[in-house]
Design a protein around this motif. Structure first.
Motif, short mmCIF file in Angstrom:
data_model
loop_
_atom_site.label_atom_id
_atom_site.label_comp_id
_atom_site.label_asym_id
_atom_site.label_seq_id
_atom_site.Cartn_x
_atom_site.Cartn_y
_atom_site.Cartn_z
N GLU A 151 1.10 -0.91 -0.04
CA GLU A 151 -0.04 -0.59 0.32
C GLU A 151 0.76 0.75 0.12
N LEU A 152 0.69 1.72 -0.71
CA LEU A 152 1.48 2.97 -1.47
C LEU A 152 1.08 4.68 0.00
N PRO A 153 1.97 5.01 0.11
CA PRO A 153 1.79 6.14 1.28
C PRO A 153 1.43 7.10 0.32
N PRO A 154 -0.47 7.64 1.07
CA PRO A 154 -0.93 9.11 0.48
C PRO A 154 0.11 10.06 0.30
N ILE A 155 -0.45 11.13 -0.99
CA ILE A 155 0.30 12.21 -0.62
C ILE A 155 -0.09 13.21 -0.13
N HIS A 156 -0.93 13.38 -0.42
CA HIS A 156 -2.61 13.77 0.75
C HIS A 156 -3.13 13.86 1.32
N GLY A 157 -3.22 11.90 1.31
CA GLY A 157 -3.84 11.81 2.40
C GLY A 157 -5.91 11.57 1.14
N GLU A 158 -5.58 11.12 0.60
CA GLU A 158 -6.89 11.25 -0.63
C GLU A 158 -7.05 9.82 -1.20
N ASN A 159 -6.23 8.87 -1.44
CA ASN A 159 -6.11 7.95 -1.67
C ASN A 159 -5.94 6.71 -0.91
N ARG A 160 -5.81 5.60 -1.66
CA ARG A 160 -5.60 4.41 -0.82
C ARG A 160 -5.15 3.21 -2.36
N PHE A 161 -4.12 3.47 -2.35
CA PHE A 161 -2.88 3.23 -3.63
C PHE A 161 -2.53 1.68 -2.89
N VAL A 162 -3.06 0.19 -3.95
CA VAL A 162 -1.91 -0.50 -3.50
C VAL A 162 -1.67 -1.34 -4.78
N ARG A 163 0.07 -1.42 -4.73
CA ARG A 163 0.40 -1.37 -6.04
C ARG A 163 0.99 -3.44 -6.21
N LEU A 164 0.42 -3.80 -6.86
CA LEU A 164 0.77 -5.23 -7.06
C LEU A 164 2.45 -5.11 -8.75
N ASP A 165 3.22 -6.39 -7.70
CA ASP A 165 4.38 -6.70 -8.44
C ASP A 165 4.49 -8.19 -9.26
N ILE A 166 3.36 -7.67 -10.52
CA ILE A 166 3.46 -9.35 -11.16
C ILE A 166 4.93 -9.77 -12.02
#
Length: 282
Positions: free
Chosen positions: A48-63
């Motif tokens: 889970e990527l740290p939010p820059i402005h607290g406006e999302n919770r991106f999750v990055r998958l390395d496939i």
């Protein structure tokens, strides 16, 4: 007000790729996540990527390995909604805006407020208070733009929606945002889970900055305002995409659900207008 939300996504990966998901419910002062789970089948390295402005919770998958991938997200969310009378709220000067709000005054990829200034000024510029202006904007969009599934695509902008007079929820949101910004009212994109939306799907609407707070508006009127669980905010859909694909990945299917889980009966909230004793209330 509690909701059970879920999203099931399926992909077919043909080569090593990266997938960034944006389906986790957002943690805010008014939205508490009681429990949640994100299951990937097969297991994939994710973060889970740290939010820059607290406006999302991106999750990055390395496939790294080709093949089918199933994503399953489930959450129990507790929301707090406050109903206020904004009809007589005075306008806040731009000079008093918090710096984080200023970016939502500018034109963006899908919200060309600079191209819609004349339309916004001529149609809504005579209205005295900001809330009444935004209410009039959503009312105008609802009456003049037809909700037509599949009519637009990922390239459709607010300017296109004005000319085509048809679109889906993201197009309604982009047009509302652009017209607000043209009137110097900060506005931002909202994406989330929606209770009572048919057919079930992710939903887009927008928030306008009024009286020092972000106020929710939905020109589609397809779901109650208090039936939304926020996933993300952004300048427009480019900042809040449900999935961003980097590589050779084929989308296969999606299933979205939102169920009311409160202890008391659900009472939907919509913005309505009625006249009493010669005074208009919102």
């Amino acid at each position: 007000m509690k909701f059970k939300v879920s999203a099931e996504l399926a992909y077919n990966v043909k080569a090593p790729s990266t997938l960034i998901l944006n389906i986790n419910a957002l943690r805010t002062d008014r939205q508490n996540i009681i429990e949640e789970s994100l299951v990937l089948d097969p297991h994939i390295n994710s973060e889970e990527l740290p939010p820059i402005h607290g406006e999302n919770r991106f999750v990055r998958l390395d496939i790294q390995q080709p093949g089918p991938i199933a994503v399953s997200y489930h959450a129990l969310v507790d929301n707090y909604y406050e109903v206020r009378n904004h009809s007589n709220m005075p306008e806040i000067p731009v000079a008093q805006f918090h710096p984080s709000v200023l970016t939502y005054l500018n034109p963006s990829r899908y919200c060309q407020s600079d191209k819609l200034y004349r339309l916004a000024s001529n149609t809504f510029g005579h209205i005295h208070t900001p809330f009444e202006q935004v209410f009039a904007i959503t009312d105008w969009i609802h009456k003049n733009v037809e909700y037509l599934s599949g009519f637009t695509n990922s390239e459709t902008s607010a300017y296109d929606t004005v000319t085509q007079q048809a679109g889906v929820c993201r197009d309604f949101a982009h047009l509302g945002i652009a017209l607000c910004r043209a009137l110097t009212i900060p506005a931002r994109y909202f994406t989330g889970y929606a209770y009572q939306l048919y057919p079930p799907d992710f939903h887009a609407c927008f928030e306008a900055y009024l009286g020092g707070d972000w106020v929710l508006f939905d020109a589609t009127r397809l779901t109650p305002l208090n039936g939304l669980v926020k996933i993300a905010n952004g300048r427009d859909a480019a900042d809040a995409a449900i999935a961003s694909i980097f590589g050779d990945v084929e989308f296969k299917s999606i299933k979205v659900s939102s169920e009311y889980a409160g202890e008391t009966p659900f009472e939907p909230i919509y913005y309505t207008r009625h006249v009493s004793d010669g005074v208009t209330y919102f």
